[in-house]
Design a protein around this motif. Structure first.
Motif, short mmCIF file in Angstrom:
data_model
loop_
_atom_site.label_atom_id
_atom_site.label_comp_id
_atom_site.label_asym_id
_atom_site.label_seq_id
_atom_site.Cartn_x
_atom_site.Cartn_y
_atom_site.Cartn_z
N TYR A 49 71.42 31.12 26.55
CA TYR A 49 71.51 29.86 25.90
C TYR A 49 71.00 28.48 26.59
N THR A 55 63.59 24.13 24.42
CA THR A 55 62.73 23.69 23.48
C THR A 55 63.39 22.60 22.55
N PRO A 56 64.46 22.79 21.93
CA PRO A 56 65.11 21.62 21.12
C PRO A 56 65.61 20.33 21.92
N ASP A 61 65.75 17.86 19.07
CA ASP A 61 66.08 18.54 17.68
C ASP A 61 67.60 18.87 17.84
N GLN A 62 68.38 17.96 17.20
CA GLN A 62 69.75 18.07 17.31
C GLN A 62 70.38 19.12 16.40
N ALA A 63 69.54 19.38 15.05
CA ALA A 63 69.87 20.42 14.21
C ALA A 63 69.75 21.76 15.02
N ASP A 64 68.55 22.05 15.55
CA ASP A 64 68.31 23.24 16.13
C ASP A 64 69.72 23.44 17.46
N HIS A 67 72.70 24.34 15.98
CA HIS A 67 72.68 25.93 15.20
C HIS A 67 72.77 26.93 16.35
N LEU A 68 72.26 26.54 17.63
CA LEU A 68 72.73 27.53 18.69
C LEU A 68 73.90 27.50 19.24
N THR A 71 76.01 29.46 17.04
CA THR A 71 75.97 30.98 17.44
C THR A 71 76.50 31.55 18.77
N ASP A 370 56.00 19.12 11.79
CA ASP A 370 56.43 19.29 12.95
C ASP A 370 55.46 20.09 13.90
#
Length: 580
Positions: A49, A55-56, A61-64, A67-68, A71, A370
């Protein structure tokens, strides 16, 4: 029957003790193995992780990121997770991150060609209760099994006891073999990952070395061609319309190729982290005029109008990087506009200025907004056919804006055009010191004191540069190596300026020779480095020298402007040491 029961009474205690010891040993080995396996799995999760968040984190990119983390928290034994920015800010938090729980911390690092950059930190709370719970459950289970075995043994024959022991041993053997297979498979996967990583690093180094070598070699003939074409253009009469048109086409082609090389240089420097920002106050109009002049040939060829909204505002930024951002936005707007116009202007937003580039082009589908800022990304469509470019311009814009801390925005609709904007701090107007007048050499001295000294081992580039200077009424002297350059300085006195190519014959560089000239004349001498190198260490040396750097191929007008802006006599009353 009585003999059998007595035999069982005698045999049962040692057998029961032996079976219990075997069961406890098996349970403990299982607990140790589970604990070690849990540690390895948690370390693998941290590495996996941590890499996935690069990359995010790079794109913020706080949404990505969240999401990680969701998970990750879904994994067994993970109670909660949090991602921290480099400055300690919490970017995302999921689940419980109680300090009382054990916490694993992993830096999130971006691996560049030459060095890594830490983007933030991943921390997640874990529970190690499962192995102990399993161990206690296993002990309980073993005790119950043992009691059952004892109960069955009391009412059964000795053969039943032996069958149970054989079954237990078989289960232990199967479990041991299974664990051994898992260890071998895990080691094989780790070996393959290490090999893949080493291959990627080797390929990345090879790419950087290729770009460094190819950039210098390609720029040398381009520099000579561009300067010679400029001289040919100046020498033509007013009635040579067709020849002038052909020369214009050659100049545009050379300019396009030069921009491709500049793009490669820019992405290589951003990737290796060798670009440093130099903030200053300067008028925004100065870079807008340069960008419009550079874009005029491409816009004229497509029949587009490039218009600007007049401004007297000053900005506080890095002049070179901000010009590169605006230039890439304008070039991108022209490439994706088939008819209409491109408009450049700015708006005041609080204490900042928002520089905007409007176009009437094909627009950008919402799903592609994007992606256009990624490396080598190009929109599909008829305007892409035959278009010159690598798809790196907007990637350079994004990275440069991030380096400067300038927010970047885009608004677009398909078939309705686009608006790209970058927000910069307002600057404070500065007074410019008046340039010192040039002092000609004494009449009859036979010396070329104040002439511009051109140091370049390429005869075509050196001759074309001298011819360009002389057409602009600037005296010029040429040298191919260090000895010839110092001999000219000793014979003619301090030069008005020095133009050097970094790569010259011998163990020393053009920058070393420039320092020798400064020590020889005992005073500050204006210097310009004209080079096509993209080697990070050399670019860093350029920055430390404080000299003006022009990337090959440089246009004749740009070179003359740079020389005229710095040309002045060497004041004997103000000696100076060599530059750093």
């Amino acid at each position: 029957m009585n003999f059998g029961l007595k035999f069982l009474q005698i045999l049962l205690p040692p057998v029961a003790v032996a079976v219990m010891i075997l069961s406890l040993t098996s349970a403990y080995l299982g607990y140790v193995e589970s604990r070690d396996t849990l540690d390895e799995r948690l370390d693998e999760l941290a590495a996996l992780y941590g890499a996935a968040l690069v990359t995010p984190m790079w794109n913020l990119d706080q949404a990505d990121i969240r999401h990680l983390l969701e998970t990750l928290v879904a994994e067994p034994d993970v109670l909660g997770a949090v991602v921290l920015a480099q400055d300690g800010r919490v970017l995302a938090r999921v689940g419980e991150t109680d300090p009382a729980n054990e916490t694993l911390v992993r830096p999130i690092e971006h691996q560049g060609a030459l060095r890594s950059q830490q983007l933030g930190t991943l921390a997640f709370g874990v529970s190690r209760d499962r192995p102990m719970t399993s161990f206690l459950a296993q002990i309980t289970s073993d005790i119950l099994i043992l009691l059952a075995v004892v109960a069955v043994t009391v009412g059964a024959a000795a053969m039943a006891n032996r069958a149970i022991v054989r079954e237990l041993r078989k289960q232990v053997d199967e479990r041991t073999k299974s664990l051994n297979r898992e260890v071998v498979e895990r080691r094989q996967i780790e070996s393959e990952l290490r090999a893949a990583k080493e291959a990627a690093e080797i390929a990345n180094r090879a790419k950087t070395e290729f770009l460094a070598a190819a950039s210098h070699d390609l720029r040398q003939p381009l520099q000579a061609i561009q300067l010679l074409v400029g001289g040919l253009h100046d020498s033509l009469g007013t009635d040579a319309g067709n020849a002038t048109r052909l020369i214009g086409m050659i100049e545009r082609s050379i300019g396009n190729l030069g921009r491709l090389l500049d793009t490669l240089l820019g992405i290589a420097r951003l990737e290796t982290g060798t670009i440093s920002k130099t903030l200053e106050h300067f008028p925004l109009r100065s870079i807008i005029d340069d960008v419009v002049d550079a874009a005029a040939p491409l816009a004229d060829a497509k029949g587009l109008r490039v218009r600007t909204v007049a401004t007297v505002a000053w900005v506080h930024s890095d002049r070179v990087l901000l010009r590169q951002i605006v230039d890439n936005l304008v070039q991108n707007a022209i490439r994706y506009t088939q008819r209409g116009r491109v408009l450049i202007g700015c708006r005041q937003v609080g204490e900042n200025l928002r520089i905007e580039v409007w176009d009437t082009g094909i627009g950008i589908p919402p799903a592609e907004v994007d992606r256009i800022f990624e490396e080598f990304a190009q929109l599909d469509g008829p305007l892409r056919q035959g278009r010159l470019g690598f798809g790196l311009g907007l990637s350079i814009v994004r990275r440069s804006a991030h380096l400067l801390g300038h927010p970047l925005h885009v608004r677009s609709a398909t078939d309705s055009g686009s608006v790209f904007s970058v927000t910069v701090p307002r600057g404070v107007p500065q007074r410019r010191p008046a340039a010192a007048p040039r002092a000609p050499a004494p009449p009859g001295s036979g010396r070329a004191e104040g002439a511009v000294l051109v140091l370049d081992d390429d005869e075509a580039v050196r001759g074309a540069t001298m011819a360009l200077l002389e057409r602009s009424d600037i005296a010029a002297l040429g040298a191919a190596d260090a000895e010839a350059a110092l001999a000219l300085v000793r014979a003619n006195g301090p030069p008005g300026a020095v133009i050097v190519d970094y790569h010259i014959p011998g163990p020393r560089t053009g920058l070393d020779v420039y320092r020798d000239i400064v020590r020889e004349v005992g005073c500050e001498v204006p210097g310009l480095i004209v080079s096509g190198t993209i080697v990070p260490d050399v670019l860093d040396e350029f920055t430390r020298s404080g000299l003006t750097v022009l990337a090959k191929p440089v246009s004749p007008s740009h070179l003359i402007e740079a020389v005229q802006a710095r040309l002045y006599p060497c004041p004997e009353a103000h000696p100076t040491s060599a530059p750093r």
